[in-house]
Design a protein around this motif. Structure first.
Motif, short mmCIF file in Angstrom:
data_model
loop_
_atom_site.label_atom_id
_atom_site.label_comp_id
_atom_site.label_asym_id
_atom_site.label_seq_id
_atom_site.Cartn_x
_atom_site.Cartn_y
_atom_site.Cartn_z
N GLU A 119 0.82 -1.22 0.00
CA GLU A 119 0.00 0.00 0.00
C GLU A 119 0.85 1.26 0.00
OE1 GLU A 119 -2.65 -0.54 3.28
OE2 GLU A 119 -3.86 -2.03 2.21
N SER A 120 2.08 1.16 0.51
CA SER A 120 2.93 2.36 0.52
C SER A 120 3.89 2.38 -0.66
CB SER A 120 3.67 2.51 1.85
OG SER A 120 3.99 1.28 2.38
N PHE A 121 3.60 1.52 -1.65
CA PHE A 121 4.39 1.53 -2.89
C PHE A 121 4.32 2.91 -3.54
CE2 PHE A 121 4.70 1.04 -7.48
CZ PHE A 121 5.80 0.23 -7.62
N PRO A 122 5.41 3.52 -4.07
CA PRO A 122 6.71 2.89 -4.08
C PRO A 122 7.60 3.25 -2.89
CG PRO A 122 6.74 4.81 -5.49
CD PRO A 122 5.36 4.71 -4.91
N ASP A 123 7.34 4.39 -2.21
CA ASP A 123 8.37 4.86 -1.29
C ASP A 123 7.84 5.37 0.04
OD1 ASP A 123 7.18 7.13 -2.20
OD2 ASP A 123 8.86 7.79 -3.43
N GLN A 154 1.24 -7.98 -5.92
CA GLN A 154 1.86 -6.74 -6.37
C GLN A 154 3.27 -6.62 -5.79
OE1 GLN A 154 -0.54 -3.37 -5.20
NE2 GLN A 154 1.26 -2.06 -5.39
N ILE A 155 4.17 -6.01 -6.54
CA ILE A 155 5.56 -5.97 -6.10
C ILE A 155 5.74 -4.96 -4.96
CG2 ILE A 155 6.40 -6.66 -8.35
CD1 ILE A 155 7.47 -3.75 -8.65
N ILE A 156 6.83 -5.16 -4.22
CA ILE A 156 7.23 -4.19 -3.21
C ILE A 156 8.68 -3.78 -3.52
CG2 ILE A 156 5.68 -5.05 -1.42
CD1 ILE A 156 9.06 -5.90 -0.69
N VAL A 157 9.05 -2.60 -3.02
CA VAL A 157 10.37 -2.06 -3.34
C VAL A 157 11.14 -1.79 -2.05
CG1 VAL A 157 11.55 -0.02 -4.26
CG2 VAL A 157 9.68 -1.05 -5.54
N VAL A 158 12.42 -2.10 -2.05
CA VAL A 158 13.29 -1.77 -0.92
C VAL A 158 14.40 -0.84 -1.42
CG1 VAL A 158 14.90 -2.67 0.80
CG2 VAL A 158 12.77 -3.89 0.33
N PHE A 159 14.62 0.27 -0.68
CA PHE A 159 15.66 1.23 -1.04
C PHE A 159 16.90 1.02 -0.18
CE2 PHE A 159 11.73 3.23 -2.29
CZ PHE A 159 12.03 3.98 -3.42
N TYR A 160 18.07 1.28 -0.76
CA TYR A 160 19.33 1.16 -0.03
C TYR A 160 20.14 2.43 -0.26
CZ TYR A 160 18.20 -3.84 -0.79
OH TYR A 160 17.57 -5.06 -0.88
N ASN A 161 20.72 2.99 0.83
CA ASN A 161 21.76 3.99 0.61
C ASN A 161 23.13 3.29 0.67
OD1 ASN A 161 22.47 3.70 3.28
ND2 ASN A 161 21.73 5.71 3.94
#
Lengths: 432, 142
Positions: free
Chosen positions: A69-73, A95-102
């Motif tokens: 539900e909070s796709f994408p960020d 539905q896909i989910i996204v993970v961010f990396y610094n």
């Protein structure tokens, strides 16, 4: 024998102190994300009042649906400018989910992967072939950067093109591979067809198997065929990817890296914690991630924590082989069944191949399970009665394991479709 | 001793076609054939002129095939011919796993193919009856 001796063998009280410090910092990061700031406000949670590890339980669980539900960020705590990469779940179940990396997150992840590989005996003198998909799937790049961090020669062969995989293993003298269990089994067939004896004509010492649940019997089959040690690997996209837990050379459960994750094991129905040794759902909180921390994430993976410490000297607790994902569970006639239970039974029978399919049907309001498995050409004697005995034995063994009586169909070799990604093991044709 | 080939096949349309196409493409001639069936799958048994080539062709097509030794007994094609053999086996209490026959030339000669638990004893029984068994070469020279 340790990649980071001080961290891996840290006494529990110090390790837990470290977790608390990192947790507090993580909560500060999380609070900057739209998702968690709203959730904390809605639940009346003041992160400054969380003082012990037990206080973590006052924060609600995060579930996959929250990420969708909070796709994408919606869970991102920082700007796009600060982050350097995304990965995404395979999207097989929705539905896909996204993970961010610094950059910090990637460095931390690579270090965890190097620690895993080192703990399973890999050294910079090894040649590592990464036979899994690259791209959005975390298994490819996760292992890739871990191996480079370790200093091993790294072959990004990716998945598929089986003959080229074997050619690379031969010509580069590959010692270590990372491979999905179902593809390790596919390669066995290809090696047989090519007439290559992996024990004599390859240089393999070890393989890392993960990304799909598989049974202990499959591990033994792969170990015997290739003449190698197989180590279990556990991870999930939401928790970086691989490198969450990994077996050491004791091969007795996977060390969960508790300087990067806080583990809880809960009863999936009551959501209450279960004691060590008892099976439950794994719940993780990241404590070494800056761009996108996730708090109390319900994995739907079922496993238990080993109550006793590991002889290897690491103090990080071990989790068992994953019995299955709650989503993979089949309910037949009121009985809960996991595909791995069926796989365990099938893989014990030398006459059977490694590819199988479980079909669920409903006929006249009665559920039926049909287990389709290929026969192995090497073990075929031409005797029909022997096949019938084998089939009857298999029905009996499966009934003992799963408590219902399936139909068993023996198939010709290589007649089931093979997949070079995650294998499809269950077809549910029931109209519920 | 003669050689028989057994091929594992699922019971579905096109299977016999596939098996015989592989043999045709390998230039193999079929002497006799029988199918044992269990419903969902079965075993196709074949006597062919080049058993080694045929087995290799099945295996390289990825099929489960095996080659076993069987007794091919040459008999007269006349009433009571098969009975003589069967009663000799019965009095020696030998169990027959599989048996089938084919006629070489009507009213002249027939061949009984036998798969038993004890091939050595059957061989001596058969020669005691004045019959003889055929090798692969003899079988296809008929």
């Amino acid at each position: 024998m340790y990649w980071e001796p001080d961290i891996e063998t840290m006494p529990r009280p110090r390790l837990e102190n470290m977790q608390l410090t990192k947790l507090k910092r993580t909560l500060e990061y999380a609070h900057r994300s739209p998702f968690y700031s709203q959730r904390f406000a809605a639940e009346g949670i003041d992160i400054n009042k969380l003082r012990t590890l037990d206080d973590l339980r006052r924060i609600p669980f995060t579930v996959k649906q929250d990420l969708r539900e909070s796709f994408p960020d919606g869970l991102l705590c920082t700007s796009y400018e600060d982050v350097v990469r995304i990965h995404s779940s395979s999207g097989t179940t929705g539905q896909i989910i996204v993970v961010f990396y610094n950059q910090h997150d990637l460095d931390s992840w690579s270090n965890l992967m190097a620690r895993c590989m080192f703990g399973a005996g890999t050294r910079k003198t090894d040649v590592f072939q990464n036979c899994v998909g690259y791209g959005l799937f975390t298994g490819g790049l996760g292992f890739h950067f871990g191996s480079e961090k370790l200093g091993a020669l790294t072959i990004p062969s990716a998945s598929g093109n089986s003959r080229r995989q074997i050619f690379l293993m031969q010509s580069m003298k590959t010692t270590t591979v990372h491979i999905i269990p179902s593809y390790a089994l596919v390669l066995m067939t290809v090696l047989n067809e090519m007439g290559v004896d992996p024990r004599k004509e390859l240089f393999l010492k070890r393989a890392f198997l993960g990304a799909e649940p598989y049974s202990e019997a499959t591990r033994r089959r792969v170990e015997e065929f290739y003449g190698i040690d197989v180590y279990n690997s556990y991870g999930l996209t939401e928790m970086n990817g691989p490198g969450v837990a990994f077996e050491c050379t004791e091969k007795a459960g996977m060390h969960l890296w508790e300087d990067a994750f806080i583990l809880e094991v809960i009863d999936p129905d009551t959501q209450e914690p279960v004691p060590d040794g008892q099976e439950g759902e794994l719940v993780f909180t990241t404590i070494d991630r800056q761009a996108m921390p996730i708090l109390r994430y319900r994995t739907k993976d079922l496993a238990f924590v080993y109550p006793e410490p590991c002889p290897c000297g690491r103090t990080h607790r071990r989790i068992s082989r994953i019995k299955g994902r709650i989503d993979d569970m089949m309910i037949m006639k009121g009985v809960n069944i996991f595909p791995t239970q069926i796989e365990t039974t099938l893989m014990k029978v030398p006459e059977l191949g490694s590819n199988y399919l479980i079909v669920l049907e409903r006929r006249n309001l009665v559920d039926e399970m049909i287990v389709k498995v290929e026969v192995r050409p090497e073990f075929f004697t031409g005797d029909l009665r022997r096949l019938e005995r084998l089939r009857a034995q298999l029905v009996a063994d499966l009934r003992t394991e799963i408590l219902i009586t399936p139909k068993v169909e023996l198939l010709e070799p290589s007649s089931l479709p093979i997949s070079e990604g995650k294998a499809v093991r269950v077809q549910d044709l029931r109209e519920l | 001793m003669a050689h028989q080939i057994a091929v594992f096949a699922e019971n579905k349309p096109g299977r016999l076609g596939q098996v015989t196409r592989i043999l045709a493409e390998a230039g193999v001639n079929i002497r006799a054939m029988t199918i044992a069936d269990s419903g969902q799958y079965g075993v196709i048994k074949l006597l062919v002129d080049k058993p080694g080539i045929a087995t290799g062709a099945f295996k390289s097509a990825g099929m489960a095939a095996s080659q076993t030794e069987v007794l091919a007994i040459l008999m007269d094609d006349q009433p009571g011919g098969l009975y003589r053999v069967a009663s000799a086996l019965e009095s020696a209490r030998i169990n027959i796993s599989d048996a089938y026959g084919f006629i070489v030339e009507s009213k002249q000669q027939a061949v009984l193919v036998l798969d038993t638990d004890d091939a050595v004893q059957v061989l001596s029984l058969v020669s005691g009856l004045g019959l003889r068994t055929l090798t692969d070469d003899e079988l296809y020279g008929l």
